[in-house]
Design a protein around this motif. Structure first.
Motif, short mmCIF file in Angstrom:
data_model
loop_
_atom_site.label_atom_id
_atom_site.label_comp_id
_atom_site.label_asym_id
_atom_site.label_seq_id
_atom_site.Cartn_x
_atom_site.Cartn_y
_atom_site.Cartn_z
N THR A 162 0.82 -1.21 0.00
CA THR A 162 0.00 0.00 0.00
C THR A 162 0.86 1.27 0.00
O THR A 162 0.54 2.25 -0.66
N LEU A 195 -10.11 8.31 -1.76
CA LEU A 195 -9.66 7.72 -3.02
C LEU A 195 -10.61 8.06 -4.17
O LEU A 195 -10.17 8.27 -5.30
N ARG A 196 -11.91 8.10 -3.88
CA ARG A 196 -12.86 8.49 -4.94
C ARG A 196 -12.60 9.94 -5.37
O ARG A 196 -12.67 10.26 -6.56
N GLU A 246 -12.02 -1.55 -0.42
CA GLU A 246 -13.39 -2.02 -0.57
C GLU A 246 -13.54 -3.42 0.02
O GLU A 246 -14.57 -3.76 0.59
N LEU A 248 -11.82 5.27 1.46
CA LEU A 248 -12.49 5.14 0.16
C LEU A 248 -13.03 6.48 -0.31
O LEU A 248 -13.00 6.78 -1.51
N LYS A 249 -13.52 7.28 0.61
CA LYS A 249 -14.02 8.61 0.23
C LYS A 249 -12.90 9.45 -0.35
O LYS A 249 -13.07 10.14 -1.36
N ARG A 256 -8.53 1.41 -4.12
CA ARG A 256 -9.96 1.26 -3.84
C ARG A 256 -10.34 -0.21 -3.73
O ARG A 256 -11.12 -0.60 -2.84
N GLN A 257 -9.83 -1.05 -4.62
CA GLN A 257 -10.12 -2.48 -4.54
C GLN A 257 -9.65 -3.06 -3.21
O GLN A 257 -10.32 -3.90 -2.61
N THR A 268 -5.42 4.79 -7.99
CA THR A 268 -6.61 4.90 -7.13
C THR A 268 -7.49 3.67 -7.24
O THR A 268 -8.09 3.25 -6.25
N GLN A 269 -7.55 3.07 -8.45
CA GLN A 269 -8.35 1.86 -8.61
C GLN A 269 -7.78 0.71 -7.79
O GLN A 269 -8.52 -0.05 -7.15
N SER A 284 -9.53 9.94 -7.58
CA SER A 284 -9.76 9.35 -8.91
C SER A 284 -10.48 10.33 -9.84
O SER A 284 -10.33 10.24 -11.07
N GLU A 313 -14.07 3.30 5.13
CA GLU A 313 -15.01 4.19 4.43
C GLU A 313 -14.40 5.59 4.26
O GLU A 313 -14.61 6.23 3.22
#
Length: 509
Positions: free
Chosen positions: A14, A97-98, A217, A94-95, A213-214, A209-210, A101, A91
């Motif tokens: 990571t 990272l979105r 998630e 992820l916020k 995120r994987q 970022t993908q 992206s 969460e």
């Protein structure tokens, strides 16, 4: 072969993937810093009034957008008790990272808007600066916030910062390549080069970022499955008192009582000013202090090294941080900056080799200090969480509030620098023949060549007195900063206990 490559990418640590995001920012931002002023002044022929208006508006927007975007992103984290379900760490990550992206590719596209003349120079200068800085702010805020959200211990954060420095050093190679295609008379090759850089950045942001995120998630889904199972077994969370969210005025009042935050932003304001002063005036110092003493290739080498060496040097600084702590390393760098500047002042402008070393090292150590300060902000995030007993660390918001106070230094650097140079020597960079102003202020028998020593002396005094002044102010403010040693250990222990204490909440029957 393609599947094997994807498998290798998916199993990267990571910290490596997080650090690679710095690469896709630095390949663009270093080129921007080096050429945007020269492009608008020398190529698009922007007038002095439009330049000052653009920089003034940019100063305001550049300062306000960081806390604005940070507030919009993190205001939900500010209250000590959240209504409804708890916000989990996956969460939050992820916020962020979105957001990366989406804003990463837009940042790359906004970078391209500088290199094609599509409007009046003054209007284009203003719009391009504000648009570019908006997307850069979103990328920087969420990337820096992840440094505080992904790790708590100093060792783990130092590891994340290590890979950021490594990839930033690789990204600085774009400065070397740009020098080969930069031509004010023929802009076509440089534009193609910028398009290639932007495409690489877009692909890199999307892929990195993908992958992250994987990874998160999967962690979030595991937590959701656990909570669903507990609900089926009639295991419920204890009811907690709901508390209204903190308003912006209340948050600002909390920050005004955060003593270490106030001393840090005072020091960092001076640091941001000095970093951008070096970036803006590095080519000018090379031209008027060394151009007749060194070859063009040596000048380009110094320019490239000044962008790459801070990141490589930072790898050593980070190892020092593990042993001595960030506070001691930063303080040592301030003393080193002061000592080198005094030595250069005593030696004078005629010591060519010493001048080359000082010009390069001044930028290297100043930029290196800037890279370390993100670690200090993450410690302030921890202290803010502990002092105000927040449910979740509002890391992006605190980074934004730091920028609110310190970002004006980015705009003050070229404005104050050009004003000091003009006041002392009469040299005005906005004139098509700047030395004519110097000549007009002197007896007519004197030529521009005869007055060049006056400009050279002015550049030298600017080169040495700015770091001396900055170092003294920073040492005074840094001596008041107390978040180090035993206090820092206590804050980290309390944050870790708070983080660990939330996990068993759902297991109460």
């Amino acid at each position: 072969m393609g599947l094997r490559l994807l498998a290798c990418l998916f199993h990267l640590p990571t910290a490596v993937i997080y650090g690679s995001l710095s690469l896709f920012v630095s390949i663009l931002h270093n080129v921007f810093l080096l050429y945007y002023v020269d492009t608008f002044v020398s190529v698009y022929k922007i007038d002095k009034l439009s330049f000052w208006i653009g920089e003034t508006v940019f100063l305001i927007w550049n300062s306000l957008n960081d806390p604005l975007f940070g507030w919009l992103s993190d205001r939900v984290f500010l209250s000590t008790q959240q209504p409804g379900a708890e916000i989990s760490s996956p969460e939050v990550v992820l916020k962020r990272l979105r957001a990366l992206s989406h804003n990463g590719p837009l940042f790359a596209i906004s970078f391209l808007a500088f290199w094609v003349a599509w409007a009046h120079p003054g209007l284009q200068f203003l719009l391009c600066l504000c648009m570019y800085d908006s997307f850069l702010t979103m990328v920087d805020l969420h990337h820096n916030a992840l440094l505080a959200d992904l790790a708590v211990s100093a060792k783990d954060r130092t590891s994340l910062n290590f890979y950021c420095s490594l990839f930033s050093a690789i990204g600085s190679l774009s400065v070397f390549m740009s020098y080969a295609v930069w031509n004010k008379e023929d802009f076509f090759s440089f534009r193609i080069f910028c398009v290639v850089l932007a495409l690489c950045s877009i692909v890199g942001f999307t892929l990195s970022t993908q992958l992250l995120r994987q990874r998160f998630e999967a962690d979030g889904k595991a937590k959701w499955d656990q909570e669903s199972t507990l609900k089926e077994l009639y295991i419920e969370k204890l009811s907690v008192p709901q508390e209204k969210r903190i308003t912006l005025a209340e948050y600002l009042q909390q920050l005004s009582r955060h003593r270490n935050f106030l001393w840090f932003v005072c020091m960092n304001l001076v640091q941001v000013f000095h970093c951008h002063f070096n970036s803006n005036f590095f080519p000018l110092f090379l031209e008027h202090l060394l151009s007749d003493q060194i070859s063009v290739s040596t000048g380009s080498f110094l320019l490239g090294v000044s962008y790459i060496a801070p990141h490589l040097n930072n790898l050593y600084f980070l190892s020092l941080c593990r042993r001595c702590g960030v506070y001691a390393v930063v303080r040592g760098l301030f003393f080193l900056k002061l000592a080198l500047s005094v030595v250069m002042l005593l030696a004078g402008p005629d010591q060519v080799y010493l001048l080359c070393i000082f010009i390069a090292s001044n930028r290297v150590f100043t930029e290196g200090t800037c890279k370390l300060l993100n670690l200090v902000v993450t410690d302030l995030v921890d202290e803010d969480l502990v002092l105000n007993r927040r449910k979740q660390a509002a890391s992006a918001l605190l980074f934004g509030m730091v920028a609110l106070v310190t970002k004006p230094g980015q705009t003050f650097a070229p404005l104050i620098g050009t004003w000091l140079l003009c006041a002392y020597t009469g040299y005005d960079i906005f004139q098509r023949n700047p030395l004519s102003n110097v000549v007009s202020a002197q007896p007519k028998l004197e030529s521009a060549a005869a007055l060049e020593p006056t400009l050279r002396q002015g550049c030298f005094y600017l080169l040495v007195f700015v770091p001396i002044t900055c170092a003294v102010l920073q040492l005074l403010s840094w001596s008041q900063f107390s978040l180090h040693g035993k206090r820092l250990q206590m804050v980290k222990a309390q944050r870790q206990s708070l983080t660990q204490g939330r996990a068993p909440e759902v297991k109460t029957i």
